[in-house]
Design an enzyme around this catalytic site. Structure first.
Site, PDB file in Angstrom:
ATOM      1  N   VAL A 193      11.404  15.487  10.160  1.00  0.00           N
ATOM      2  CA  VAL A 193      11.052  14.067  10.226  1.00  0.00           C
ATOM      3  C   VAL A 193      11.774  13.510  11.439  1.00  0.00           C
ATOM      4  O   VAL A 193      12.977  13.665  11.576  1.00  0.00           O
ATOM      5  CB  VAL A 193      11.470  13.330   8.940  1.00  0.00           C
ATOM      6  N   CYS A 198       0.808  -1.224   0.000  1.00  0.00           N
ATOM      7  CA  CYS A 198       0.000   0.000   0.000  1.00  0.00           C
ATOM      8  C   CYS A 198       0.839   1.271   0.000  1.00  0.00           C
ATOM      9  O   CYS A 198       0.399   2.303  -0.462  1.00  0.00           O
ATOM     10  CB  CYS A 198      -0.928   0.009   1.211  1.00  0.00           C
ATOM     11  N   GLU A 249     -15.960 -20.016  -3.102  1.00  0.00           N
ATOM     12  CA  GLU A 249     -16.851 -18.860  -3.014  1.00  0.00           C
ATOM     13  C   GLU A 249     -17.997 -18.970  -2.002  1.00  0.00           C
ATOM     14  O   GLU A 249     -18.353 -17.976  -1.379  1.00  0.00           O
ATOM     15  CB  GLU A 249     -17.453 -18.588  -4.394  1.00  0.00           C
ATOM     16  N   ASN A 279       2.885  13.490  16.599  1.00  0.00           N
ATOM     17  CA  ASN A 279       1.434  13.349  16.685  1.00  0.00           C
ATOM     18  C   ASN A 279       0.803  14.690  17.063  1.00  0.00           C
ATOM     19  O   ASN A 279      -0.203  15.106  16.479  1.00  0.00           O
ATOM     20  CB  ASN A 279       1.061  12.270  17.700  1.00  0.00           C
TER      21      ASN A 279
HETATM   22  C1  LIG Z   1      -1.209   3.948   9.025  1.00  0.00           C
HETATM   23  C2  LIG Z   1      -1.286   5.041  10.049  1.00  0.00           C
HETATM   24  C3  LIG Z   1      -2.224   4.946  11.048  1.00  0.00           C
HETATM   25  C4  LIG Z   1      -2.317   5.946  12.024  1.00  0.00           C
HETATM   26  N1  LIG Z   1      -3.273   5.851  12.967  1.00  0.00           N
HETATM   27  C5  LIG Z   1      -3.386   6.830  13.901  1.00  0.00           C
HETATM   28  C6  LIG Z   1      -4.406   6.780  14.887  1.00  0.00           C
HETATM   29  O1  LIG Z   1      -5.195   5.847  14.951  1.00  0.00           O
HETATM   30  N2  LIG Z   1      -4.486   7.798  15.773  1.00  0.00           N
HETATM   31  C7  LIG Z   1      -3.613   8.854  15.732  1.00  0.00           C
HETATM   32  O2  LIG Z   1      -3.710   9.724  16.574  1.00  0.00           O
HETATM   33  N3  LIG Z   1      -2.654   8.917  14.807  1.00  0.00           N
HETATM   34  C8  LIG Z   1      -2.521   7.949  13.897  1.00  0.00           C
HETATM   35  N4  LIG Z   1      -1.554   8.035  12.941  1.00  0.00           N
HETATM   36  C9  LIG Z   1      -0.744   9.259  12.877  1.00  0.00           C
HETATM   37  C10 LIG Z   1       0.534   9.085  13.593  1.00  0.00           C
HETATM   38  O3  LIG Z   1       0.329   8.889  14.948  1.00  0.00           O
HETATM   39  C11 LIG Z   1       1.290  10.373  13.368  1.00  0.00           C
HETATM   40  O4  LIG Z   1       1.532  10.468  11.994  1.00  0.00           O
HETATM   41  C12 LIG Z   1       2.569  10.350  14.107  1.00  0.00           C
HETATM   42  O5  LIG Z   1       2.342  10.412  15.476  1.00  0.00           O
HETATM   43  C13 LIG Z   1       3.440  11.490  13.677  1.00  0.00           C
HETATM   44  O6  LIG Z   1       4.716  11.293  14.267  1.00  0.00           O
HETATM   45  P1  LIG Z   1       6.027  11.268  13.385  1.00  0.00           P
HETATM   46  O7  LIG Z   1       7.132  11.158  14.321  1.00  0.00           O
HETATM   47  O8  LIG Z   1       5.908  10.234  12.349  1.00  0.00           O
HETATM   48  O9  LIG Z   1       5.947  12.710  12.767  1.00  0.00           O
HETATM   49  P2  LIG Z   1       6.475  13.168  11.373  1.00  0.00           P
HETATM   50  O10 LIG Z   1       5.625  12.578  10.303  1.00  0.00           O
HETATM   51  O11 LIG Z   1       7.900  12.997  11.317  1.00  0.00           O
HETATM   52  O12 LIG Z   1       6.103  14.711  11.496  1.00  0.00           O
HETATM   53  C14 LIG Z   1       4.782  15.163  11.490  1.00  0.00           C
HETATM   54  C15 LIG Z   1       4.752  16.709  11.464  1.00  0.00           C
HETATM   55  O13 LIG Z   1       5.144  17.209  12.740  1.00  0.00           O
HETATM   56  C16 LIG Z   1       6.276  18.030  12.648  1.00  0.00           C
HETATM   57  N5  LIG Z   1       7.102  17.722  13.805  1.00  0.00           N
HETATM   58  C17 LIG Z   1       7.423  16.476  14.229  1.00  0.00           C
HETATM   59  N6  LIG Z   1       8.114  16.562  15.384  1.00  0.00           N
HETATM   60  C18 LIG Z   1       8.243  17.862  15.651  1.00  0.00           C
HETATM   61  C19 LIG Z   1       8.866  18.575  16.701  1.00  0.00           C
HETATM   62  N7  LIG Z   1       9.492  17.945  17.677  1.00  0.00           N
HETATM   63  N8  LIG Z   1       8.805  19.933  16.676  1.00  0.00           N
HETATM   64  C20 LIG Z   1       8.178  20.579  15.678  1.00  0.00           C
HETATM   65  N9  LIG Z   1       7.569  19.949  14.670  1.00  0.00           N
HETATM   66  C21 LIG Z   1       7.601  18.622  14.652  1.00  0.00           C
HETATM   67  C22 LIG Z   1       6.924  17.688  11.292  1.00  0.00           C
HETATM   68  O14 LIG Z   1       7.617  18.795  10.757  1.00  0.00           O
HETATM   69  C23 LIG Z   1       5.725  17.331  10.462  1.00  0.00           C
HETATM   70  O15 LIG Z   1       5.120  18.492   9.967  1.00  0.00           O
HETATM   71  C24 LIG Z   1      -1.429   7.056  11.971  1.00  0.00           C
HETATM   72  C25 LIG Z   1      -0.484   7.146  10.960  1.00  0.00           C
HETATM   73  C26 LIG Z   1      -0.402   6.149  10.002  1.00  0.00           C
HETATM   74  C27 LIG Z   1       0.623   6.267   8.922  1.00  0.00           C
HETATM   75  S1  FES Z   2       3.341  -1.445   2.013  1.00  0.00           S
HETATM   76 FE1  FES Z   2       1.567  -1.408   3.226  1.00  0.00          FE
HETATM   77  S2  FES Z   2       2.355  -0.856   5.146  1.00  0.00           S
HETATM   78 FE2  FES Z   2       4.038  -0.655   3.844  1.00  0.00          FE
END
Ligand SMILES: Cc1cc2nc3c(=O)[nH]c(=O)nc-3n(C[C@H](O)[C@H](O)[C@H](O)COP(=O)(O)OP(=O)(O)OC[C@H]3O[C@@H](n4cnc5c(N)ncnc54)[C@H](O)[C@@H]3O)c2cc1C
Ligand code: FES
Ligand code: FES
Length: 1253
Positions: A225, A11, A1185, A293
């Site tokens: 990131v 995906c 099926e 988050n």
């Molecule tokens: C498949 C999937 C399922 C998910 N399900 C849920 C869910 O059920 N519930 C939920 O709440 N979330 C969910 N998420 C979201 C996930 O929790 C957030 O994407 C994650 O917490 C972001 O953290 P990261 O470290 O990956 O941030 P990044 O993706 O690295 O950054 C996110 C943003 O925050 C900024 N940032 C990050 N850290 C800082 C910092 N320290 N200071 C300033 N800016 C900063 C970055 O510049 C960017 O803009 C899901 C995500 C995915 C991909």
């Molecule tokens: S290809 Fe689906 S989770 Fe990475």
């Protein structure tokens, strides 16, 4: 380039887990190594500096030693098509590296983010649970009739030994000391700043916070990131957590702290931990950071409402440090917080709670786990010590606006009234309703549901507060996962060497579990290979005024653009009297229609090229999307079919009662884990091509490519090694994609690969037909149905594809298990401006019968009688004739029905469920028993043919080729068993390499549950002949071995064998469209939370008549997998289209297929004993099926629970509940006092966010 193809790409969005690998890092501060599972598709490579990455190839191999995880998943039959298997293996492996003896909860958590579309998860969990120290061995697992789950004790008599699917004793032990060590050179690495430059992006990994601040100040717009910051310090009055902590780290920190402090101080910690347990998947939580988050400011964040309600603060730095409260002002809008672009979030302050303070957190999501919530909330109340006088309240919601929102007015109201009692609360609901208004066309839809959830959550919070304050015990959680499989014994006389009837492991399971199995996209690149990306229409109904490809051609790596004009032969695929263009250049009739294709040297370049193609449109008026629009405009494909027996019109005059109803069911995305994939290679001479395609029908690909290129079929060979799931979706649409790819090969004279992204695949290739059923039923007061008239409409989309055939099959199943003497059915395939729908497991039957069963439910509701009684009264009995005049015996159907009621202990559990419902206002249990009679084979006789080619080599090894494709259903395994029996040699001497059109020509699709029947007979026939030819040699040397005998026989043979002569005469409304029927019955029980629509399948008992199973493990795999796919169809999976016809749900984050959390807590499968079938190989029956429809037993159990909820407020009788019964629909159907409060938008006064197709 290192050819590690085991890690799969399903995906690209973190939603399927196919790409799971394990990352290990050395933590210098603690001098420990941490191991965690991650989604490789989300992890930037640059971020992995200093980390060790273990892929599935790294832990074991069939050439050296397989790892116990790989072995157990394979041998427990947890790998069918195998595309999900490497991801499953790695999730489990990462868990075992941290916890060599996990609990069942650990296992289900670890697998929560891994999707499997084939198995139904039970066998995967079964294999993994062998690592648990404490094995759950309930009386059900041991095979007792009554169950301790229902508070019943089983008799202490020893059970006779039952055949088992696998032997735990054979398994390799898990020895943690044998695992890979962390590379020592990575421990010595000193942190230093790293910079990487790509074609369009630069990546900097700063070594210190100071450096990060500097970078952010000079590049405020550059996204951050997150790396792996360490955990912050905590002291006993407060907790500061580093913003870079992963959510897993935050959760384990909170869980460590909770037992160390008095419960009243850790209210917030527990609430956060609960949310964290359900947020995303393990892989996501392992890398997602707390700061990320918060800073994502996603309106559906599960943490932000709780953090905000809990009075948390954040510490940020840029040119200087500052602290900010996490409150309503912090979240400015979608994706935006109060922080300045150059500021960095460093840590988060999470306070301990105080005496008299309660914190609650709730979420409701389309799926229980690994799913963003629909609405999520954090709530906190502080009472004056020892009283219920409110001092402070804060309530935040996610999913109720563009960002996290505060219910400030409601809080003020609660504080102003001071006392926390029913009266205050009941007024608070009105204030809340008034405060959090969503416009009827709000993005995301589900407006009534979302609004009602805010009230339900407040109510639930109140219940929790009361439970704590009055110390009521909390209800026990539903956690057990119990399984019972009852197999058939093989006859005592059967030789030990004969594998037929035995649970032989899928022949490729070990290769799949080690990542060695080769799928289409795993094939090494051919010399000079190009990649093809498609350009699709963004309008539903428009003239194309221009196609400007100049910019695309200027981009690096782009080689050419393929348009309709480049097609040398037939530009359309013909179906009945309709034509489907391969590439259109004049008029588009749906969003997602293919216009042209860009070929480039890499995937990335091709995609960028496709995005650069400019298309001009002139919209055409009045696109047709919905049933109602199609009916109004008479927009149908011909022929429309009609079938009738008896005299329906007259019969309606004679009945006691007449009832009319309607049932609408949505479509279903195939969601095969391997998206559409193909590689076409020019041989280089005489216009010869090899097409390697993931398809169910190689012959169609061969023919279609030949016609498109205007060359003879003998120049095209289609090869299919294996297919990573298909479910009907890799027949027609695949042929069109293969033709376009072949044109690109023709034009460029280079090999071309096309592998669709998940989103493209979902957009372009269509789905199961949504269906509207309208019925009128006439019945007697004793429950006998005398007449029924059913009109079906199937939403076919913009091309006919197989839609009229689907409509026919719908009509052939309107009797299901019932003898309705006067029965009329009509079916029309609606032509709409949506992507063209196609075949999907069951081919219309799941849509057909669910309408009939709903009609029976309505009759029961009108008569106020249990639905199973109405079903029983109307069932076929004795020698019977269908509505198309086909004679059959329903004996096995009735046996399945009786057996299912006995095995499920239906009567006692029904009483228990009623008792439960009398004692619970907000939770209801519902039950259903649903039968199926499914016609097996293609109703066009010519399709029921098969061929096989069997080579016996001089060394005694045997190569079998047949016309069926292996797509996880175990067909090759069964064919190996057939050849083994017929040749009297062990299966290990028999190999099946691939399916190809140059070994067995002119084959039929692997579909219609007919693969084993047809190909099994062909393989049997070929082997029998060879065996007979060897007879004189055997007689000459009776003591010789197989190797001695075959040295003389070097002939190759190819036999075609016709199946039964099947037909359907629609003019006469009679025929023999099926060879036989497969029967089955499912009994299901669910528990429904009437406040949120959340449900759990408590238990499912399935009794299936599969004749004499050729391979019970394969058949049970098909039964469970199909059941779970049906459960998805009827309760979970929702395709959503925008008002302009754009599919919104284009990936696993928007479209939810069942995950491990959806498996029934107790899932029992019984194969009907003593069943024989003279029409198929070794008396077996097709099973691919039929069971899918039985997933509807979950739907009808939910409906039964909703009926119990409605009766609480005096609402009885039939009520509508469309499919799928998502939490939204189930909750609204319960008609709770909260849902009743929500004013419904006036139809026509607004444009809904999504179409109701
Ligand atoms: C498949 C999937 C399922 C998910 N399900 C849920 C869910 O059920 N519930 C939920 O709440 N979330 C969910 N998420 C979201 C996930 O929790 C957030 O994407 C994650 O917490 C972001 O953290 P990261 O470290 O990956 O941030 P990044 O993706 O690295 O950054 C996110 C943003 O925050 C900024 N940032 C990050 N850290 C800082 C910092 N320290 N200071 C300033 N800016 C900063 C970055 O510049 C960017 O803009 C899901 C995500 C995915 C991909
Ligand atoms: S290809 Fe689906 S989770 Fe990475
Ligand atoms: S075996 Fe899991 S997706 Fe096919």
């Amino acid at each position: 380039s290192v050819r590690l193809t085991g890690t799969k790409y399903g995906c690209g969005g973190g939603g399927c887990g196919a790409c799971t690998v394990m990352v290990s890092r050395h933590q210098p501060a603690t001098k420990t190594i941490t191991h965690y599972s991650v989604n490789a598709c989300l992890l930037p490579l640059c971020q992995l500096h200093g980390a060790a990455v273990t892929t599935v190839e790294g832990i074991g191999s069939t050439k050296t030693r397989i790892h116990p995880v790989q072995e157990r998943i394979a041998k427990a039959h947890g790998s069918q098509c195998g595309f999900c298997t490497p991801g499953m293996v790695m999730s489990m492996y990462a868990l075992l590296r941290n916890q060599p003896q996990p609990t069942m909860e650990d296992i289900t958590q670890a697998l929560a983010g891994n999707l499997c579309r084939c198995t139904g998860y039970r066998p995967i969990v079964d294999g993994c649970r062998t690592f648990c120290q404490v094995q759950t061995e309930c009386c059900q697992v041991k095979g007792g009739g009554a169950c301790c789950l229902n508070g019943e004790q089983t008799a202490g008599e020893p059970e006779p030994e039952k055949p088992r699917l696998f032997d735990k004793e054979d398994f390799l032990p898990l020895d943690p000391t044998q695992e890979l060590i962390f590379p020592p050179e990575l421990m010595a690495a000193n942190p230093k700043t790293l910079t990487f430059h790509g074609e369009r992006v630069s990546w900097v990994s700063p070594a210190s916070l100071e450096e990060l601040i500097q970078l952010k100040t000079s590049n405020p717009k550059a996204p951050l990131v997150v790396g792996n910051t360490n955990i912050g310090q905590f002291i006993t009055v407060c907790l500061w957590v580093g913003a870079g902590c992963s959510l897993t780290e935050v959760r384990s920190l909170l869980e460590k702290l909770v037992p160390q402090f008095p419960a009243e101080e850790t209210e917030l910690f527990r609430a956060l931990s609960r949310q964290l347990g359900l947020l995303g998947s393990q892989q996501i939580r392992n890398v997602a950071s707390l700061g990320g988050n918060i800073m994502s400011a996603n309106p559906n964040s599960d943490l932000n409402p709780v953090l905000a309600a809990g009075n948390c603060r954040v510490s940020v730095v840029s040119d200087g440090p500052r602290q900010l409260p996490l409150d309503q002002d912090f979240f400015v809008s979608f994706g935006k917080t109060l922080l300045k672009p150059e500021e960095i979030l460093v840590s988060v302050f999470i306070p301990f709670s105080r005496k008299g303070e309660f914190v609650g957190a709730f979420r409701q999501a389309p799926r229980k786990e690994s799913s963003f919530s629909t609405v999520t909330t954090g709530m906190r109340v502080l009472f004056s010590e020892g009283s219920r006088l409110v001092q402070d309240v804060s309530i935040y919601f996610g999913g109720m606006g563009p960002t996290t929102v505060s219910a400030t007015r409601t809080c003020a109201h609660l504080v102003s009234l001071r006392s926390w009692d029913d009266e205050t609360l009941s007024r608070a609901y009105d204030v809340l309703l008034d405060e959090l208004v969503l416009p009827p066309s709000a993005p995301g839809g589900k407006v009534e549901f979302r609004r009602s959830l805010t009230l339900s959550f407040l109510f639930k919070f109140n219940l929790e507060v009361l439970q704590y304050t009055s110390m009521l015990p909390l209800p026990p959680p539903l956690l057990l996962l119990l399984l019972l499989l009852l197999l058939q014994h093989v006859s005592k006389d059967q030789s030990d060497q004969d594998p037929v009837g035995r649970p032989i492991m899928h022949r490729s399971a070990l290769s799949q579990a080690t990542g060695e199995a080769v799928y289409c996209d795993d094939m090494p690149p051919a010399d000079g290979e190009l990649f093809l990306a498609l350009v699709t229409s963004s309008r539903a109904h428009a003239k194309i005024t221009g196609l400007d490809v100049r910019e695309a051609l200027r981009l690096p790596g782009v080689v050419d653009v393929i348009t309709a004009k480049d097609i040398p032969g037939q530009r359309v695929r013909k179906m009945f009297d309709y034509e489907e263009e391969l590439l259109t250049d004049s008029e588009v009739s749906c969003i997602g229609q293919m216009l042209c294709a860009v070929v480039a040297d890499t995937r990335a370049h091709a995609k960028r090229g496709a995005a650069a193609v400019k298309v001009g449109y002139e919209d055409l008026p009045d696109p047709v999307f919905t049933f109602e629009e199609a009916i109004e405009k008479s927009s149908f494909y011909e022929p429309r079919r009609r079938i009738e027996r008896g005299n329906v019109t007259e019969a309606f005059e004679t009945v006691d009662q007449v009832h009319e109803g309607e049932f609408r069911m949505g479509g279903q995305e195939h969601f095969y884990m391997e998206t559409q994939s193909m590689l076409v290679v020019p041989v280089g001479e005489e216009t010869e091509f090899n097409a390697y395609v993931s398809t169910q029908w190689p012959t169609l690909i061969q023919d279609a490519i030949a016609e498109t290129l205007s060359i003879p079929s003998n120049r095209v060979t289609c090869h299919v090694k294996r297919v990573g799931g298909a479910f009907g979706g890799k027949v027609m649409k695949t042929s069109i994609l293969a033709c376009i790819t072949a044109v690109a090969v023709w034009k460029t004279n280079r090999a071309v690969r096309c592998v669709l992204e998940r989103g493209e695949d979902m957009l372009i290739t269509g789905a199961r037909h949504p269906v509207l059923g309208q019925y009128k039923v006439g019945f007697m007061n004793d429950g006998r149905i005398v007449a029924a008239d059913i009109q079906y409409y199937a939403n076919a989309g913009n091309t006919v594809d197989e839609s009229t055939l689907v409509a026919e099959k719908i009509l052939l199943h309107i009797d299901n298990a019932y003898n309705i003497p006067n029965l009329r059915g009509r079916a029309a395939a609606c032509r709409t401006n949506l992507p063209s729908n196609t075949a999907f497991r069951g081919f219309g039957v799941p849509q057909s019968i669910v309408v009939v069963e709903n009609m029976l439910n309505d009759v029961a509701a009108v008569l106020r009688r249990p639905a199973d009684q109405i079903r029983e009264i109307n069932m076929y009995r004795g020698p019977s004739v269908t509505h198309y005049k086909f004679e059959f015996s329903p004996e096995n159907l009735l046996r399945c029905w009786e057996e299912c009621k006995v095995k499920s202990d239906y009567a006692a559990r029904r009483r228990a469920a009623d008792r439960f419902n009398r004692h619970n206002r907000w939770k209801k249990r519902g039950m259903s028993v649903i039968p199926i009679k499914y016609g097996v084979a293609f109703s066009d006789g010519f399709l029921n043919q098969a061929g096989a080619l069997v080579h016996i080599y001089k060394d005694g090894s045997v190569l079998v080729a047949h016309g069926g494709t292996e797509m996880g259903q175990g067909l090759h395994t069964k064919m190996q068993q057939v050849a083994s029996r017929e040749l009297h040699i062990p299966p290990s001497k028999i190999y099946i390499s691939e399916t190809s059109t140059n070994t067995v020509p002119n084959t039929c699709p692997s579909a219609a549950s007919f693969g084993t029947d047809a190909n099994g007979m062909a393989v049997k026939n070929a082997c029998e002949t060879l065996h007979q030819r060897l007879e004189p040699i055997r007689q000459k040397n009776p003591e010789g071995s197989w190797e001695n005998w075959v040295r003389f026989d070097q002939k190759k043979l190819n036999y075609l064998r016709l199946g039964p002569d099947l037909y359907m005469d629609w003019d006469k409304m009679e025929g023999r469209p099926y060879a036989y029927f497969t029967y089955g019955v499912s009994c299901c029980e669910v528990e429904l939370d009437c406040l949120t629509g959340d449900y759990r399948t408590v238990r499912t008992d399935l009794v299936m008549d599969v004749g004499r199973s050729v391979n019970p493990s394969v058949d049970i795999g098909q039964i469970e997998g199909a059941f779970m796919q049906g459960l998805g169809l009827y309760t979970l999976e929702e395709l959503k289209f925008s008002p302009s016809g754009l599919l919104y749900t284009r990936g696993p984050s928007q479209y939810k297929i069942p995950a491990v959390c959806d498996v029934p807590l107790a899932f029992n499968v019984y194969l009907l004993p003593d069943s024989h079938n003279p029409h198929a190989i070794y008396s077996s029956k097709g099973i691919g099926e039929p069971v899918l429809f039985l997933g509807s037993s979950v739907f009808f159990a939910i409906k039964d629970a909703a009926a119990a909820a409605r009766s609480e407020c005096g609402s009885v009788g039939p009520f509508p509940l469309d499919s799928p019964a998502t939490p939204e629909r189930a909750c609204l159907a319960c008609a709770s006092p909260f849902t009743q409060k929500i004013p419904a938008g006036k139809p026509g006064s607004f444009q809904p966010w999504a179409l109701n197709i």
